[in-house]
Design a protein around this motif. Structure first.
Motif, PDB file in Angstrom:
ATOM      1  N   UNK A 312      47.562  39.846  46.658  1.00  0.00           N
ATOM      2  CA  UNK A 312      46.731  40.721  47.488  1.00  0.00           C
ATOM      3  C   UNK A 312      45.782  39.949  48.390  1.00  0.00           C
ATOM      4  N   UNK A 313      45.567  38.670  48.066  1.00  0.00           N
ATOM      5  CA  UNK A 313      44.641  37.850  48.855  1.00  0.00           C
ATOM      6  C   UNK A 313      45.358  37.077  49.961  1.00  0.00           C
ATOM      7  N   UNK A 314      46.663  37.289  50.082  1.00  0.00           N
ATOM      8  CA  UNK A 314      47.393  36.479  51.068  1.00  0.00           C
ATOM      9  C   UNK A 314      47.062  36.938  52.489  1.00  0.00           C
ATOM     10  N   UNK A 315      46.709  35.967  53.375  1.00  0.00           N
ATOM     11  CA  UNK A 315      46.371  36.357  54.754  1.00  0.00           C
ATOM     12  C   UNK A 315      47.579  37.002  55.456  1.00  0.00           C
ATOM     13  N   UNK A 354      47.394  47.453  45.819  1.00  0.00           N
ATOM     14  CA  UNK A 354      48.012  47.088  47.104  1.00  0.00           C
ATOM     15  C   UNK A 354      48.117  48.286  48.047  1.00  0.00           C
ATOM     16  N   UNK A 355      48.254  49.491  47.453  1.00  0.00           N
ATOM     17  CA  UNK A 355      48.300  50.689  48.319  1.00  0.00           C
ATOM     18  C   UNK A 355      46.996  50.806  49.099  1.00  0.00           C
ATOM     19  N   UNK A 361      44.753  48.235  56.048  1.00  0.00           N
ATOM     20  CA  UNK A 361      45.413  47.414  57.077  1.00  0.00           C
ATOM     21  C   UNK A 361      45.376  45.929  56.764  1.00  0.00           C
ATOM     22  N   UNK A 362      45.141  45.550  55.509  1.00  0.00           N
ATOM     23  CA  UNK A 362      45.108  44.120  55.201  1.00  0.00           C
ATOM     24  C   UNK A 362      46.309  43.667  54.364  1.00  0.00           C
ATOM     25  N   UNK A 368      55.079  44.924  50.914  1.00  0.00           N
ATOM     26  CA  UNK A 368      54.860  45.608  49.632  1.00  0.00           C
ATOM     27  C   UNK A 368      56.186  46.153  49.084  1.00  0.00           C
ATOM     28  N   UNK A 369      56.974  46.792  49.968  1.00  0.00           N
ATOM     29  CA  UNK A 369      58.238  47.383  49.492  1.00  0.00           C
ATOM     30  C   UNK A 369      59.215  46.301  49.047  1.00  0.00           C
TER      31      UNK A 369
END
Ligand SMILES: Nc1ncnc2c1ncn2[C@@H]1O[C@H](COP(=O)(O)OP(=O)(O)OP(=O)(O)O)[C@@H](O)[C@H]1O
Ligand SMILES: [Mg+2]
Length: 518
Positions: A312-315, A354-355, A361-362, A368-369
């Motif tokens: 979730x922290x990935x740019x 993640x949703x 928008x980040x 995700x899918x």
């Protein structure tokens, strides 16, 4: 030349022809001799020739350099005297190579399979070939010149099958041997590193997934299914619930278990470094990358598994690059022109929703899918309280072993552990138990030890009073938990949300339990 009356007689013509032929032959001989010498001098191998008496008849330039002696001091001298007196000393190693072809191959030299001549006093190869009437090769050191050489003596026979001379070719293999030794050192280092990696990997893989609730059983089943294929897995759950343990279990049970297992913490690596860590770079791609290429972790993990922790922290910029890896199974290094195939199994983990990240928008929804093909959601420990006892017993056993102790829990201590909310989940439980094991030498861990270690008393002590009724105990706990939630969230709506009950229930219970302020 004989001339009679300006006319050549037949006899004189024949004589002249003979002379002409002799001159021609002599010139040819001279030319061939010059050619032989110039060729021999131009060669990178040393050459010396001995006649059937073992007398040196010729040497080339390189031979002079290898043995450090001048041609004028060699020609006409018996090789035996020169060899034993000037070139070779007895302490030096001397290996005879058994070979069939005219020159032993480098592979053969590097194996040095020959036998050492200890009993015989080593002779020059030329003399050995002369004596034994066959081709012989040896590897030896010329200590005086700090050189290792391979020498091959080749005998030449006359029509009577007697040895006429022996030509010995000497090749300086000092550099080759040094390179061979360097290579052997590197091979040893490599073996050491491989052993170390195996050891570290084994250590890292030690924790097995522990748990007995249906939630834990369900996760065990998912681990088993995910291990059978290379499916991309997304593990979600609060911090400390065991996402990494699950990722390792999948790896350990998968077909890739002998391949690399690389864990990347996307939150721990600064954004500007993460790209080069993951994808590598080509020489000159940016300042600081002038001198060498760098392999990315995707390449390091080739044929293995990569865990992208805290995905979730990935740019965002890297998310699109990662999407490409997932879709095309190829990567492009920073500054690279072409894509390279990688065969990596991807497991991603996060404690973020993640949703929510997508809505903000980040986080890319297409990524995700792609990641969420095989989701594993891990419940927080407070939602699978029966696992607390199994985990606690498992941890106390391993810390007792580690610290050579024999500690046990008192019943009330177990109850205290089971009542606590564990915001840090299994990690917090593990840490607390380690602390309890090392803190003193008492055999029994009591309830008060737990409370002291946790640093707060979440459990009304009256609950442990043997004379208390169940209803009173439940009331006490409810008062404590609802009161704490109201204090933390400041509103009955938020507290109700956090506790998973209706707001009207919070209001009703707060009133009934006498909670008036928060
Ligand atoms: N089911 C389990 N069985 C045994 N040990 C566990 C289990 N779950 C967690 N642990 C232990 O708890 C600690 C935390 O687990 P882990 O690192 O897997 O959590 P995490 O979900 O990845 O946390 P974070 O989100 O903070 O990275 C580890 O030391 C791990 O060994
Ligand atoms: Mg983790």
């Amino acid at each position: 030349m004989v001339i009679v009356n300006n006319k050549k007689t037949k006899k004189s013509e024949i004589y002249e022809d003979k002379i002409r032929n002799i001159i021609k032959e002599y010139q040819m001989y001279k030319r061939s001799k010059i050619d032989f010498l110039s060729i021999a001098d131009a060669m990178s191998d040393g050459i010396y020739v001995v006649d059937y008496n073992g007398i040196i008849v010729d040497v080339n330039k390189i031979f002079e350099d290898i043995v450090g002696l001048e041609k004028c001091n060699l020609i006409g001298k018996p090789m035996e005297a020169i060899w034993n007196g000037k070139i070779y000393s007895e302490e030096e190693s001397f290996v005879v190579l058994e070979h069939k072809s005219s020159m032993p191959s480098m592979a053969m030299i590097s194996g040095i399979e020959g036998k050492r001549l200890k009993e015989k006093k080593p002779k020059s190869v030329g003399l050995m070939a002369l004596e034994e009437k066959k081709e012989i090769s040896v590897v030896t050191r010329i200590e005086r010149m700090n050189k290792t050489v391979i020498m091959t003596g080749i005998p030449f026979f006359n029509e009577q099958n007697k040895v006429e001379c022996v030509v010995t070719v000497i090749r300086d293999i000092t550099e080759f041997i040094q390179l061979k030794e360097k290579l052997e050192d590197l091979e040893n280092d490599k073996r050491k590193y491989i052993d170390e990696i195996k050891y570290l990997r084994k250590n890292q893989m030690q924790t097995d997934f522990v748990g007995k609730t249906t939630g834990a059983e369900k996760i065990r089943h998912l681990i088993e299914q995910a291990s059978k294929t290379d499916v991309t897995v997304l593990i979600t759950g609060e911090t400390g619930v065991g996402k990494e343990v699950i990722a390792r279990e999948i790896y350990k049970n998968s077909l890739r278990k002998n391949g690399p297992y690389i864990k990347v913490n996307c939150a721990a690596i600064p954004e500007n470094l993460l790209e080069s860590e993951l994808f590598g770079y080509e020489k000159g791609a940016f300042t600081g990358a002038q001198y060498k290429d760098k392999l990315g972790l995707f390449q390091v993990a080739n044929h293995g598994t990569i865990l992208l922790d805290e995905i979730g922290e990935m740019p965002l910029k890297l998310q699109s690059k990662l999407l490409r890896v997932l879709q095309e199974r190829e990567i492009t290094r920073i500054g690279g022109a072409t894509a390279e195939k990688v065969d990596v199994r991807i497991i991603a983990a996060t404690n973020q929703n993640l949703q929510d990240q997508i809505n903000k928008g980040i986080f890319r929804d297409d990524l995700y899918y792609r990641l969420n093909v095989f989701p594993i959601r891990v419940l927080p420990l407070r939602e699978r309280r029966e696992d607390i006892l199994v985990l606690a017993n498992n941890f106390i056993e391993s810390f007792n072993k580690k610290y050579n102790k024999h500690k046990r829990f008192e019943k009330s201590a177990i109850e205290a552990l089971e009542f606590y909310n564990w915001p840090g989940n299994v990690r917090e439980l593990e840490n607390i138990i380690e602390r309890l094991v090392v803190i003193d030498d008492e055999l029994l861990i009591k309830r008060k030890d737990i409370v002291n270690t946790l640093g707060k008393d979440d459990f009304p002590s009256e609950v442990n009073n043997e004379n208390i009724t169940l209803k009173e105990a439940v009331n006490l706990l409810e008062k404590n938990i609802i009161g704490r939630a109201l204090k933390k969230y400041g509103s009955t709506y938020k507290a109700a949300d956090a506790l998973g009950i209706k707001q009207s229930t919070v209001v009703k219970k707060a009133k009934a339990l006498g909670i008036t302020k928060w």
